[in-house]
Enzyme design. Sequence first.
Site, mmCIF file in Angstrom:
data_model
loop_
_atom_site.group_PDB
_atom_site.id
_atom_site.type_symbol
_atom_site.label_atom_id
_atom_site.label_comp_id
_atom_site.label_asym_id
_atom_site.label_seq_id
_atom_site.Cartn_x
_atom_site.Cartn_y
_atom_site.Cartn_z
ATOM 1 C CE LYS A 137 -3.910 1.835 2.750
ATOM 2 N NZ LYS A 137 -4.711 1.629 3.978
ATOM 3 C CB SER A 188 -8.105 3.444 3.059
ATOM 4 O OG SER A 188 -7.216 2.809 3.952
ATOM 5 C CB SER A 242 -8.236 0.575 5.930
ATOM 6 O OG SER A 242 -8.954 1.786 5.926
#
Lengths: 489, 101
Positions: free
Chosen positions: A77, A152, A176
């Site tokens: 990420k 997210s 997330s």
Amino acid sequence: MTDLTVDLAMALLEKKEISALELTQAALTGIEEVDGRLRAFITVTREQALAAAAAVDARRRSGEKLNPLAGIPMALKDNICTRGILTTCGSRILYNFVPPYDAAVTELLREAGAILLGKTNLDEFAMGSSTENSGFFVTRNPWDPERVPGGSSGGSAAAVAAGEAMFALGSDTGGSIRQPAAYCGVVGLKPTYGRVSRFGLVAFASSLDQIGPFTKDVRDCALVLNAIAVHDPRDSTSAHMPAPDYTTFLDGEVKGMRIGVPREYLAAGIEEGVKEAVLGALKVLASLGAEVEEISLPHTDYGIPAYYLVATAEASSNLARYDGVQYGLRAESANLTDMYKKTRSQGFGDEVKRRIMLGTYSLSSGYYDAYYLKALKVRTLIRQDFHRAFASYHCIATPTTPGVAFKIGAIADPLTMYMNDVCTIAVNLAGLPALSMPCGFSGGLPVGLQLIGKPFDEGTILRVAFAYEQNRGPNHVRPRISVRGGAFS
Amino acid sequence: MKITVEEVAHVAQLARLEITEEEMRLYTDQLNAILEYAARLDSLDTSGIQPTAHVLPLKNVFREDIKKTCLPLDEVLANAPRAEGGMFRVPPVLETEEASQ
């Protein structure tokens, strides 16, 4: 080739039936093939990946004993720092930030020989539940490109689901990792707070953030957790506690295990199709000898308001550092205060500004007791709910999300978006480990089963998850966007 | 408790954000909706409940007081929008006559 699990690829690499270079080339070809439509990656590190793969192959040829993840292509990420590689946090304010150091997890995976393919898209500073808040572009759900991948960590979830990366890391502050794992039909684990070092993870809410893996199956989840659950003195909250070999929990044995199902998590607001899939999974576990019983976590309804006060307060403080002085965007101005204001106003997106304002307000003089302190006390009540439940139960099972992946642009109102976190948020407030895994479909879209464990007892939830996975029956359905050969073997 | 447009402007100033009139109105409405929702916490009696700022029972975490190497200066400054003489370069901190004109 990238349809393989990490576990199978490891065995083939070990037997020298495939090379890390071949595997990495296949992954990069896969990304070329589908990422134009999927848009999971902000940065693809093609040259570095090929060089790293060749280096791993050379080490293997020389007879060196390698880590299980050596030669496995993976993604991180884009809020996890990577030395010399752009790390944007999905924000215009960090559009050009190249970290001079690696995050602890980056370092661990690099040392293990895992091959970094690139950095994945996210909601700006990990604030969001759909990846629509990215400062750059929206990632698509591989099962239906009209829908969000969740957030997210939407890029990491989509990349694994579509078969671009064999595993990925994300971060989870209020769901997330688990929510996008559920929406994309993969396994996602948020470890116990303190289990994985946060050093080099760009901070959103420091008392809630935790890094964890996205994988195709439960065994891979255990393998990746083995590599990253390491004490790190550079994170003062990193647990000083040796981690077990998590694969030893994967024996399929759940007889006599007590699983609590909180009634508040199956109440109004949970879609029928989601409820059906989750209850179906619980039946499978019961048929294997687990004792599945209804329980109550009475403060569940207070999770979202408590969370949004605590998380935004911490965020407003953490994000004060983006001021145009040391890195990232700067809007030139005649004086310092104007420079701060212009830089922050141009660099931050709408949701980030809203959360900074909410956090600043709840911490400001006159409102601190009413909002922030109140939320911290409610956080105690939420923790106590779990503590009481874990006195009688080994783990807790719930849906991961109230519904399946929604359409891009369908939720405009911030508060409605926050409701997406209703099943995941309390876990972060209590610092517990929790995993989401696929448990069927509703309207052709994946549904997630969430398993919540006691602090530092990732082993038990992996055990239960593995037992269910082995007995849920085969799944031959593949996402619409997936690398040729498919994401699921 | 309702947040007013003036309070939103004050909070924006505290957070060093410059927001337009239109954003101001929008944020006021949205923050009010969120705060109204948050007001449900008031229905809980939390007297005598200790706050949880952090889930781990940590006090201060110290390390040995030994010298460690730092990142090289050029690497630290490589991301700076403006650097000069081994330092970050920023606009004037204090309003000078020249700057205020």
